[in-house]
Write a protein that holds these residues in place. Structure first.
Motif, short mmCIF file in Angstrom:
data_model
loop_
_atom_site.label_atom_id
_atom_site.label_comp_id
_atom_site.label_asym_id
_atom_site.label_seq_id
_atom_site.Cartn_x
_atom_site.Cartn_y
_atom_site.Cartn_z
N LEU A 225 43.53 80.36 42.76
CA LEU A 225 44.19 81.55 42.21
C LEU A 225 45.14 81.13 41.08
O LEU A 225 46.36 81.13 41.24
N LYS A 300 41.38 92.53 36.17
CA LYS A 300 41.05 92.34 37.57
C LYS A 300 40.84 93.69 38.26
O LYS A 300 41.23 94.75 37.74
N THR A 301 40.22 93.63 39.44
CA THR A 301 40.02 94.86 40.20
C THR A 301 41.35 95.39 40.73
O THR A 301 42.34 94.64 40.81
N PHE A 304 42.35 93.46 43.92
CA PHE A 304 42.85 92.12 43.62
C PHE A 304 44.25 92.21 43.00
O PHE A 304 45.16 91.44 43.37
N SER A 305 44.43 93.14 42.06
CA SER A 305 45.71 93.25 41.35
C SER A 305 46.86 93.54 42.30
O SER A 305 47.91 92.88 42.26
N LEU A 369 46.34 85.74 50.60
CA LEU A 369 45.31 85.91 49.59
C LEU A 369 44.05 85.09 49.87
O LEU A 369 42.93 85.54 49.62
N LEU A 375 40.45 86.01 48.68
CA LEU A 375 40.41 86.29 47.25
C LEU A 375 40.36 84.99 46.46
O LEU A 375 40.88 83.96 46.89
#
Length: 377
Positions: A225, A300-301, A304-305, A369, A375
């Motif tokens: 990430l 980002k989606t 995700f955001s 995350l 993610l």
């Protein structure tokens, strides 16, 4: 002359002697006062400093008998005091003081008891300045007597001197808060300035290396990430700011030497509550704004955001809560072990809180995350 010499020697050696009336039964008051004058001359020839006048024991006894009920007018009539001379070798402990200004301005029917000060300040020459300042700050006298261990007069500290001492102490505390070992001035040589700054910088360099090594532990989190690196400084800066605020408040409160253990616990609890509330508000604000920023500008989606911004918000809350406790507890601990709390300087608190913030931020990112939401990207 013999009487003057015997009296002076007895005072210098602090020895009790028999009444002169027994040794000299025929002595007259005039001869006694003449002997007192000769004793004064002998004392000055021996280099003793005259520092003032004092009431004789007889006069003090008379005043003590009448002061509870007698007015100043009555004292002047019935107990007119005779004065002796006060030299620096004589014991002196100002437990009861009558200010001449108050005596002059008082009305004749004013009770004398109300004019006598029973808690006049004095200090000993062997005391530390810090200890003296705490006691003297509640008084507004023009001068404070300084005594030796035998209660003999050494000199005075003037109000101007006290102000200078307070200014010096504040300057030293400010220097320590800035991570310096002493104050500096504009004309100080380069070598001296470096000597004052290097000790703390070396310590902080070591602590900074510890923080960097902790970041290295979370290398896999950063690889998976990389976007979380963008917001690391936000967490670290806020944690450092909150810790410095708590440090400043704590050092100010610790100036009160009468602070109890219960009050110290209340201070820690209060600072933690402030950190929690401020962290909660800023965490919510960060969650909303950072999530929107990542979604709009990073491509980002939405999930995700706001997952990333939610992790940042929680990390910010925990970092500010813990930093408030650290900024309060470190100076309290230093005070407990008799180290100047100002040594818990701003740079030290900031570095410690950086370590706390890094562990909190990357630890939560790894847990929520990666492990819980899986993610990456």
């Amino acid at each position: 002359k013999e009487l003057a010499q015997i009296s002076l020697t007895a005072e210098e050696q602090k020895k009790e002697i028999e009444s002169f009336k027994i040794r000299y039964p025929d002595i007259t008051p005039e001869e006694a006062y003449r002997a007192m004058g000769m004793r004064l001359d002998l004392a000055e020839k021996k280099g003793h400093r005259m520092i003032g006048a004092k009431l004789g024991n007889t006069s003090m006894a008379k005043i003590a008998q009448v002061r509870d009920t007698m007015t100043l007018e009555g004292v002047k009539v019935n107990a007119d005091p005779s004065y002796g001379f006060l030299f620096e070798y004589m014991p002196m402990k100002p437990e009861e003081i009558l200010d001449l200004k108050d005596l002059i301005t008082a009305r004749q029917d004013h009770p004398m008891e109300e004019l006598i000060v029973t808690s006049y300040p004095y200090v000993y020459g062997t005391e530390q300045i810090d200890d003296c300042m705490e006691r003297l700050k509640d008084y507004s006298e023009d001068s404070i007597p300084v005594l030796d261990d035998d209660n003999r007069f050494l000199g005075v500290i003037t109000s101007a001197g006290i102000i200078d001492l307070v200014d010096d102490e504040m300057g030293e505390d400010y220097a320590k808060l800035a991570g310096l070992t002493a104050e500096e001035d504009l004309k100080e040589p380069l070598k001296e300035s470096m000597k004052k700054r290097l000790p703390w910088l070396i310590i902080l360099l070591g602590l900074g290396m510890v923080v960097s090594s902790v970041v290295g532990i979370f290398e896999k989190v950063v690889t998976a990430l990389p976007i979380i690196m963008c917001f690391q400084s936000l967490i670290l800066d806020m944690a450092g700011n909150v810790g410095t605020q708590s440090l400043a408040v704590t050092i100010r409160v610790l100036m009160d030497e009468s602070l109890t253990g219960k009050q110290k616990l209340e201070l820690v609890w209060k600072e933690m509550r402030i950190g929690l509330c401020n962290g909660g508000l800023l965490g919510i604000l960060s969650f909303a704004l950072i999530g929107l920023y990542i979604y709009l500008f990073k491509g980002k989606t939405l999930l995700f955001s706001y997952a990333v911004s939610g992790c940042i918000g929680v990390a910010l809350l925990l970092a500010m809560l813990i930093s408030s406790a650290v900024g309060t507890c470190i100076p309290l601990f230093f005070k407990k072990i008799n180290i100047d709390p100002a040594v818990a300087s701003g740079p030290l608190i900031t570095t410690v809180n950086d370590l706390v913030a890094v562990i909190t931020y990357y630890g939560l990112s790894w847990l929520f995350l990666l492990k819980m939401l899986n993610l990456a990207g």
